[in-house]
Design a protein around this motif. Structure first.
Motif, PDB file in Angstrom:
ATOM      1  N   GLY A  64     147.565  91.292  19.423  1.00  0.00           N
ATOM      2  CA  GLY A  64     148.354  91.582  20.506  1.00  0.00           C
ATOM      3  C   GLY A  64     147.466  91.990  21.653  1.00  0.00           C
ATOM      4  O   GLY A  64     146.718  92.800  21.542  1.00  0.00           O
ATOM      5  N   GLU A  65     147.685  91.320  22.685  1.00  0.00           N
ATOM      6  CA  GLU A  65     147.021  91.519  23.991  1.00  0.00           C
ATOM      7  C   GLU A  65     147.636  92.944  24.547  1.00  0.00           C
ATOM      8  O   GLU A  65     148.886  93.019  24.359  1.00  0.00           O
ATOM      9  CB  GLU A  65     147.355  90.576  24.968  1.00  0.00           C
ATOM     10  CG  GLU A  65     146.399  90.714  26.506  1.00  0.00           C
ATOM     11  CD  GLU A  65     146.888  89.831  27.286  1.00  0.00           C
ATOM     12  OE1 GLU A  65     146.222  90.009  28.636  1.00  0.00           O
ATOM     13  OE2 GLU A  65     147.621  88.950  27.223  1.00  0.00           O
ATOM     14  N   ILE A  66     146.749  93.837  24.689  1.00  0.00           N
ATOM     15  CA  ILE A  66     147.223  94.958  25.359  1.00  0.00           C
ATOM     16  C   ILE A  66     147.495  94.898  26.699  1.00  0.00           C
ATOM     17  O   ILE A  66     146.712  94.707  27.617  1.00  0.00           O
ATOM     18  CB  ILE A  66     146.112  96.218  24.887  1.00  0.00           C
ATOM     19  CG1 ILE A  66     145.907  96.534  23.617  1.00  0.00           C
ATOM     20  CG2 ILE A  66     146.546  97.528  25.673  1.00  0.00           C
ATOM     21  CD1 ILE A  66     144.335  97.234  23.329  1.00  0.00           C
ATOM     22  N   THR A  67     148.943  95.057  26.990  1.00  0.00           N
ATOM     23  CA  THR A  67     149.418  95.286  28.232  1.00  0.00           C
ATOM     24  C   THR A  67     149.679  96.440  28.854  1.00  0.00           C
ATOM     25  O   THR A  67     149.699  96.721  30.224  1.00  0.00           O
ATOM     26  CB  THR A  67     150.755  94.302  28.438  1.00  0.00           C
ATOM     27  OG1 THR A  67     151.646  95.091  27.554  1.00  0.00           O
ATOM     28  CG2 THR A  67     150.563  92.884  27.675  1.00  0.00           C
ATOM     29  N   ALA A  68     149.619  97.413  28.073  1.00  0.00           N
ATOM     30  CA  ALA A  68     149.527  98.937  28.572  1.00  0.00           C
ATOM     31  C   ALA A  68     148.988  99.727  27.636  1.00  0.00           C
ATOM     32  O   ALA A  68     149.258  99.409  26.222  1.00  0.00           O
ATOM     33  CB  ALA A  68     151.079  99.458  29.089  1.00  0.00           C
ATOM     34  N   ALA A  69     148.279 100.626  27.800  1.00  0.00           N
ATOM     35  CA  ALA A  69     147.849 101.952  27.269  1.00  0.00           C
ATOM     36  C   ALA A  69     147.733 103.293  27.812  1.00  0.00           C
ATOM     37  O   ALA A  69     147.363 103.132  28.999  1.00  0.00           O
ATOM     38  CB  ALA A  69     146.395 101.432  26.769  1.00  0.00           C
ATOM     39  N   TYR A  70     148.445 104.176  27.472  1.00  0.00           N
ATOM     40  CA  TYR A  70     148.720 105.278  28.410  1.00  0.00           C
ATOM     41  C   TYR A  70     149.135 106.479  27.394  1.00  0.00           C
ATOM     42  O   TYR A  70     149.427 106.550  26.070  1.00  0.00           O
ATOM     43  CB  TYR A  70     149.891 105.073  29.123  1.00  0.00           C
ATOM     44  CG  TYR A  70     151.140 104.515  28.495  1.00  0.00           C
ATOM     45  CD1 TYR A  70     152.135 105.500  28.239  1.00  0.00           C
ATOM     46  CD2 TYR A  70     151.297 103.135  28.428  1.00  0.00           C
ATOM     47  CE1 TYR A  70     153.258 105.113  27.527  1.00  0.00           C
ATOM     48  CE2 TYR A  70     152.714 102.913  27.824  1.00  0.00           C
ATOM     49  CZ  TYR A  70     153.589 103.665  27.528  1.00  0.00           C
ATOM     50  OH  TYR A  70     154.712 103.308  26.933  1.00  0.00           O
ATOM     51  N   GLU A  71     148.945 107.664  28.027  1.00  0.00           N
ATOM     52  CA  GLU A  71     148.994 109.029  27.162  1.00  0.00           C
ATOM     53  C   GLU A  71     150.706 109.019  27.210  1.00  0.00           C
ATOM     54  O   GLU A  71     151.213 108.739  28.081  1.00  0.00           O
ATOM     55  CB  GLU A  71     148.417 110.299  27.820  1.00  0.00           C
ATOM     56  CG  GLU A  71     146.888 110.077  27.276  1.00  0.00           C
ATOM     57  CD  GLU A  71     146.221 111.109  28.225  1.00  0.00           C
ATOM     58  OE1 GLU A  71     146.719 111.687  29.351  1.00  0.00           O
ATOM     59  OE2 GLU A  71     145.195 111.691  27.474  1.00  0.00           O
TER      60      GLU A  71
ATOM     61  N   ALA B 245     158.679  87.765  17.000  1.00  0.00           N
ATOM     62  CA  ALA B 245     158.607  88.462  18.062  1.00  0.00           C
ATOM     63  C   ALA B 245     157.601  88.221  19.133  1.00  0.00           C
ATOM     64  O   ALA B 245     156.878  87.209  18.790  1.00  0.00           O
ATOM     65  CB  ALA B 245     158.390  89.952  17.715  1.00  0.00           C
ATOM     66  N   LYS B 246     157.760  88.610  20.346  1.00  0.00           N
ATOM     67  CA  LYS B 246     156.642  88.127  21.625  1.00  0.00           C
ATOM     68  C   LYS B 246     155.763  89.451  21.648  1.00  0.00           C
ATOM     69  O   LYS B 246     154.749  89.376  22.315  1.00  0.00           O
ATOM     70  CB  LYS B 246     157.404  87.703  22.623  1.00  0.00           C
ATOM     71  CG  LYS B 246     158.376  86.355  22.372  1.00  0.00           C
ATOM     72  CD  LYS B 246     158.801  86.019  23.811  1.00  0.00           C
ATOM     73  CE  LYS B 246     159.698  84.813  23.812  1.00  0.00           C
ATOM     74  NZ  LYS B 246     159.819  83.919  22.914  1.00  0.00           N
TER      75      LYS B 246
END
Length: 165
Positions: free
Chosen positions: A157-164, A65-66
């Motif tokens: 894993g580089e966090i590319t988005a973090a959101y509620e 996986a990527k």
């Protein structure tokens, strides 16, 4: 993107008290329960490190996986049954989503979905992976956590988005 560190306390609390959902997409998505992990900074990037045992179906998918996602339940005890199913039933053999009553929703920056209804979601691009290296662990940890020698591989894993949610 909200700041990923804002969700750190909740994420660590949920990992310690029942787990969070780790999702990876192969031909079809697969979700497992994860009770260990790390939020950190490596190489100047926000990183979620997910340990996955080499015997798990999720490991097979992560090897090629990527990306992956992590979905964090909001309340202690929320998703308890689903976390139990995703932690004990292999995606090789069962449809976890039907059994656990989970619904997927599209991610913002990844093709890998997140678990609908969770309080927080992380979307991550895999940077690298490393075997844990059981030979370097203290004997008491090896005896308690690895009696069969089934070690974890750490996926960064580089966090590319973090959101509620």
């Amino acid at each position: 993107m909200e700041h990923w560190a804002d969700f750190g306390k909740l994420t660590l609390e949920r990992m310690a008290a029942g787990g969070v959902f780790l999702t990876v997409k192969g031909e079809k998505p697969n979700t497992m329960t994860m009770g260990w992990g790390s939020l950190s900074v490596y190489w100047g990037k926000p990183v979620f490190i997910v340990p996955v045992r080499e015997s798990r179906y999720t490991y097979e998918l992560l090897k090629t996986a990527k990306e992956f996602t992590v979905s964090v339940p909001g309340e202690s005890g929320a998703f308890k049954t689903a976390l139990g199913i995703c932690g004990s039933c292999s995606g090789r053999d069962c449809d976890k989503y039907s059994l656990a009553g989970l619904k997927l929703q599209a991610g913002h920056t990844t093709e890998t979905p997140v678990i609908q209804g969770c309080a927080v979601h992380y979307e991550c691009r895999i940077l690298t992976s490393l075997p844990l290296g059981l030979e370097r662990l203290p004997e008491d940890i090896k005896a308690r956590c690895y009696p069969k020698g089934d070690e974890h591989t750490l996926f960064f894993g580089e966090i590319t988005a973090a959101y509620e949610g």
